[in-house]
Design an enzyme around this catalytic site. Structure first.
Site, PDB file in Angstrom:
ATOM      1  N   GLY A  76      22.901 -26.580  30.253  1.00 46.60           N
ATOM      2  CA  GLY A  76      22.519 -25.913  29.020  1.00 46.60           C
ATOM      3  C   GLY A  76      21.787 -24.620  29.344  1.00 46.60           C
ATOM      4  N   CYS A  77      21.725 -23.722  28.373  1.00 41.89           N
ATOM      5  CA  CYS A  77      21.101 -22.420  28.634  1.00 41.89           C
ATOM      6  C   CYS A  77      19.608 -22.566  28.915  1.00 41.89           C
ATOM      7  CB  CYS A  77      21.358 -21.459  27.475  1.00 41.89           C
ATOM      8  SG  CYS A  77      20.873 -22.069  25.852  1.00 41.89           S
TER       9      CYS A  77
END
Length: 308
Positions: A116-117
């Site tokens: 995920g970012c």
């Protein structure tokens, strides 16, 4: 010798479009694409995913699980850009710089889950410090992060960029139920004993992330200070291309962090801001949520898998 075939399932979404743009001019691979009508046909998608060498899934979680279920060809390898498999023990986590051996694990993997970012920045800061024993596993970690609105996908982009939409707030803190899906990912891969406190926000700019983790030195072992924390991070990332750690001289000269500073790149910049007088340190990460936080990371993982 035929070129490897890459199929992007979901190439019309924000992440998929970016990956397609990064790959479409390359001569070392061939892209398998579907027409608009074919993308809506589950049987055609199933045929495509079984005909490729590596499938990149840019889909909602449920659709990503469905796509994996389509696979009958044992030679098909997968990079999943959704969050469907990020904490699954049988999938290799797609953060090549996480450990010295991790890039090789990704290169040889059949199933890779793209990070995920927000977790990319948090894990990059926390894991080396936890592994080195400088940050206790049971430290009460707080993570504060602001992303460009593109992190919210097509709907968020349209809300900010459409002339027909009302003006959107300059910043929106969300995840107020404290159930953000990235939190278990951060805890697991950072090596934390307890769930971190994670506070995300969207800013009124398109892309880029600034993430910070405050550290109280009084809660660490005697002798652990900003110098040791920075040295640990600098050593961990000394031989990698896409993660850079600022020197203490650099951070001391800075007065602000620009979340858009690395937009358009696959780079991640880490910083340690220390105030010895107050026994406080601020750890920081700046990167592009569409680059190292999504599409750029997927292409980096793809290149590792193609090199095997």
């Amino acid at each position: 010798m035929s070129l490897p075939t890459i199929f992007i399932d979901g190439d019309q979404g924000t992440t998929g479009l970016q990956i397609h743009d990064r790959l479409h001019d390359r001569t070392d691979l061939q892209l398998l694409t579907l027409t608009a009508a074919e993308r809506k046909d589950p049987r055609r998608r199933e045929e495509a995913i079984n005909a490729c060498d590596i499938a990149i899934l840019c889909l909602p979680d449920a659709a990503a699980r469905e796509a994996v279920g389509f696979i009958r060809n044992p030679d098909v390898r997968v990079i999943d850009a959704s969050s469907a498999h990020r904490t699954h023990p049988e999938w290799v986590y797609g953060f090549p710089e996480m450990t010295q051996e991790h890039a090789q694990r990704i290169a040889q993997a059949r199933r890779v889950t793209n990070p995920g970012c927000y977790p990319t920045g948090a894990i990059a800061l926390l894991r080396p410090l936890v592994e080195a024993g400088l940050l206790p596993r049971d430290y009460p970690v707080n993570v504060y992060a602001t992303s460009g609105y593109s992190g919210g996908g097509k709907a968020a982009i349209e809300a900010h960029e459409s002339s027909d939409m009302p003006i959107v707030a300059l910043s929106r803190v969300y995840g107020l139920a404290l159930e953000h899906k990235h939190t278990p990912e951060i805890q697991g891969y950072a090596g934390l004993a307890h769930r971190p406190f994670f506070v995300p926000a969207y800013g009124a700019y398109r892309q880029g992330i600034v993430l910070t983790v405050p550290v109280e030195l009084r809660l660490l072992a005697s002798g652990v200070d900003g110098v040791r924390l920075q040295a640990c991070l600098a050593h961990h990332y000394s031989n990698v291309r896409h993660v850079k750690v600022m020197s203490l001289a650099q951070t001391k000269a800075m007065t602000y962090l620009d979340p858009q500073a690395l937009n358009g790149t696959n780079d991640l910049q880490l910083g340690v801001f220390a105030n010895p007088d107050h026994s406080q340190v601020l750890l920081s990460a700046v990167f592009d949520n569409l680059g190292k936080g999504a599409s750029g990371a997927a292409v980096q993982n793809l290149d590792l898998m193609l090199s095997a």
